[in-house]
Motif scaffolding. Structure first.
Motif, PDB file in Angstrom:
ATOM      1  N   LEU A   1       2.238  31.616  41.362  1.00 58.02           N
ATOM      2  CA  LEU A   1       2.888  31.834  42.369  1.00 58.02           C
ATOM      3  C   LEU A   1       2.749  33.312  42.689  1.00 58.02           C
ATOM      4  O   LEU A   1       2.644  33.935  43.859  1.00 58.02           O
ATOM      5  CB  LEU A   1       4.406  31.720  42.137  1.00 58.02           C
ATOM      6  CG  LEU A   1       5.452  31.930  43.144  1.00 58.02           C
ATOM      7  CD1 LEU A   1       5.088  31.253  44.768  1.00 58.02           C
ATOM      8  CD2 LEU A   1       6.928  31.548  43.050  1.00 58.02           C
ATOM      9  N   ILE A   2       2.736  34.211  41.391  1.00 61.04           N
ATOM     10  CA  ILE A   2       2.403  35.508  41.617  1.00 61.04           C
ATOM     11  C   ILE A   2       1.154  35.935  42.092  1.00 61.04           C
ATOM     12  O   ILE A   2       1.229  36.832  43.037  1.00 61.04           O
ATOM     13  CB  ILE A   2       2.895  36.083  40.156  1.00 61.04           C
ATOM     14  CG1 ILE A   2       4.156  36.400  39.629  1.00 61.04           C
ATOM     15  CG2 ILE A   2       2.215  37.612  40.235  1.00 61.04           C
ATOM     16  CD1 ILE A   2       4.444  36.574  38.390  1.00 61.04           C
ATOM     17  N   LEU A   3       0.236  35.030  41.550  1.00 59.66           N
ATOM     18  CA  LEU A   3      -1.238  35.243  42.202  1.00 59.66           C
ATOM     19  C   LEU A   3      -1.269  34.903  43.726  1.00 59.66           C
ATOM     20  O   LEU A   3      -1.995  35.752  44.532  1.00 59.66           O
ATOM     21  CB  LEU A   3      -2.270  34.325  41.347  1.00 59.66           C
ATOM     22  CG  LEU A   3      -2.318  35.021  39.690  1.00 59.66           C
ATOM     23  CD1 LEU A   3      -3.258  33.802  39.325  1.00 59.66           C
ATOM     24  CD2 LEU A   3      -3.088  36.319  40.012  1.00 59.66           C
ATOM     25  N   ILE A   4      -0.519  33.987  44.072  1.00 56.17           N
ATOM     26  CA  ILE A   4      -0.576  33.641  45.329  1.00 56.17           C
ATOM     27  C   ILE A   4      -0.056  34.629  46.269  1.00 56.17           C
ATOM     28  O   ILE A   4      -0.579  35.121  47.360  1.00 56.17           O
ATOM     29  CB  ILE A   4       0.070  32.061  45.767  1.00 56.17           C
ATOM     30  CG1 ILE A   4      -0.828  31.156  45.068  1.00 56.17           C
ATOM     31  CG2 ILE A   4       0.350  31.861  47.128  1.00 56.17           C
ATOM     32  CD1 ILE A   4      -0.254  29.630  45.129  1.00 56.17           C
ATOM     33  N   CYS A   5       1.210  35.298  45.948  1.00 55.64           N
ATOM     34  CA  CYS A   5       1.798  36.201  46.632  1.00 55.64           C
ATOM     35  C   CYS A   5       0.832  37.467  46.767  1.00 55.64           C
ATOM     36  O   CYS A   5       0.599  38.033  47.889  1.00 55.64           O
ATOM     37  CB  CYS A   5       3.171  36.602  45.936  1.00 55.64           C
ATOM     38  SG  CYS A   5       4.259  35.163  46.135  1.00 55.64           S
ATOM     39  N   ALA A   6       0.240  37.776  45.502  1.00 55.50           N
ATOM     40  CA  ALA A   6      -0.699  39.078  45.601  1.00 55.50           C
ATOM     41  C   ALA A   6      -1.902  38.545  46.497  1.00 55.50           C
ATOM     42  O   ALA A   6      -2.287  39.777  47.135  1.00 55.50           O
ATOM     43  CB  ALA A   6      -0.973  39.186  44.055  1.00 55.50           C
ATOM     44  N   ALA A   7      -2.453  37.769  46.221  1.00 50.75           N
ATOM     45  CA  ALA A   7      -3.815  37.507  47.147  1.00 50.75           C
ATOM     46  C   ALA A   7      -3.152  37.265  48.629  1.00 50.75           C
ATOM     47  O   ALA A   7      -3.950  37.854  49.423  1.00 50.75           O
ATOM     48  CB  ALA A   7      -4.157  35.974  46.837  1.00 50.75           C
ATOM     49  N   SER A   8      -2.107  36.581  49.098  1.00 53.43           N
ATOM     50  CA  SER A   8      -1.619  36.838  50.280  1.00 53.43           C
ATOM     51  C   SER A   8      -1.582  38.348  51.017  1.00 53.43           C
ATOM     52  O   SER A   8      -1.930  38.533  51.911  1.00 53.43           O
ATOM     53  CB  SER A   8      -0.534  35.995  50.713  1.00 53.43           C
ATOM     54  OG  SER A   8      -0.484  34.680  50.164  1.00 53.43           O
ATOM     55  N   GLY A   9      -0.629  39.066  50.040  1.00 55.20           N
ATOM     56  CA  GLY A   9      -0.868  40.432  50.523  1.00 55.20           C
ATOM     57  C   GLY A   9      -2.096  41.121  50.682  1.00 55.20           C
ATOM     58  O   GLY A   9      -2.155  41.849  51.602  1.00 55.20           O
ATOM     59  N   ALA A  10      -2.972  40.927  49.863  1.00 49.09           N
ATOM     60  CA  ALA A  10      -4.186  41.652  49.885  1.00 49.09           C
ATOM     61  C   ALA A  10      -4.967  41.123  51.215  1.00 49.09           C
ATOM     62  O   ALA A  10      -5.607  42.035  51.772  1.00 49.09           O
ATOM     63  CB  ALA A  10      -4.963  41.395  48.520  1.00 49.09           C
TER      64      ALA A  10
END
Length: 241
Positions: A44-53
């Motif tokens: 979930l953290i990775l998904i959020c980080a990727a979405s922000g990027a």
């Protein structure tokens, strides 16, 4: 700078790996009423980080694209301006050399690039007038006037074309337009007087001559114009008699 970003990326992966070890659990994500997905906490953290990027990348892409388009438009306009100036110089040279057909070609090329190029409309009208195409010349002068109705050079060119084609009434109206801009314009006053004199409109001729006398005449012309004023008063009186 690239090395810095690489180190930052490795550090980020290290932090993610560390968090993954400490947070082995999962999270339920409900997409619809009956659609529930289990995602690991670190996922979930990775998904959020990727979405922000991706969001930031999209914003940068839009900004860079807009800047590129603006720069492209500026460069395109500068190239067009340089091309117009080159063609205009060639057209003026041809016009001064009395090569009217050649000059007309250059000015028409300019108008194909910039239909509102006032000086090209004016010069093209002069070419047409010298070649005997009076109706086209007047049309071009009118088009130029619509773009710049306070340009006295255009108004004089239009008046000349109107007078040459016998449109005396229109020529007088154009001269009136010039005098409304510059009431002491001697060329406009002289032309107005000459037209009215041909028509023997003595009262209007007299009014125009009085304006000429009041205008800032050269010293050597003042006695001549005063004598002409007396002569016109005589002619007006004789016409009344």
């Amino acid at each position: 700078m690239a090395r810095f970003y690489f180190v930052l990326f490795i550090a980020f992966l290290g932090v993610i790996g560390y968090l993954a070890v400490l947070n082995p659990g999962s999270v339920d994500i409900t997409v619809a009423r009956n659609d529930v997905y289990k995602v690991t906490t670190i996922g979930l953290i990775l998904i959020c980080a990727a979405s922000g990027a991706l969001f930031v990348l999209f914003g940068v892409l839009v900004k860079d694209t807009s800047r590129y388009l603006l720069e492209w438009q500026v460069i395109r306009k500068e190239k067009q301006k340089a091309k117009v100036q080159e063609l205009y110089s060639k057209g003026v040279d041809a016009l001064l050399g009395l090569k009217f057909a050649q000059a007309e070609t250059y000015f028409r090329k300019i108008l194909a690039l910039d239909p509102n190029h006032v000086q090209s409309l004016l010069k093209l009208g002069n070419c047409c007038l010298r070649q005997g195409n009076h109706s086209e010349a007047i049309r071009l002068y009118q088009q130029a006037r619509n773009l710049d109705d306070h340009n006295i050079e255009i108004l004089f060119a239009l008046e000349g074309g109107q007078e040459e084609t016998g449109r005396v009434g229109e020529a007088l109206q154009t001269l009136d337009a010039i005098l409304s801009i510059d009431p002491s314009n001697l060329t406009a006053l002289f032309r107005t007087r000459d037209i009215l004199l041909q028509q023997k409109q003595w009262n209007k001729v007299l009014d125009t001559q009085e304006q000429i006398v009041k205008a800032p005449l050269p010293l050597e012309d003042k006695p001549v114009e005063h004598r002409r004023l007396l002569g016109l008063r005589y002619e007006y009186g004789r016409a009344l008699l």
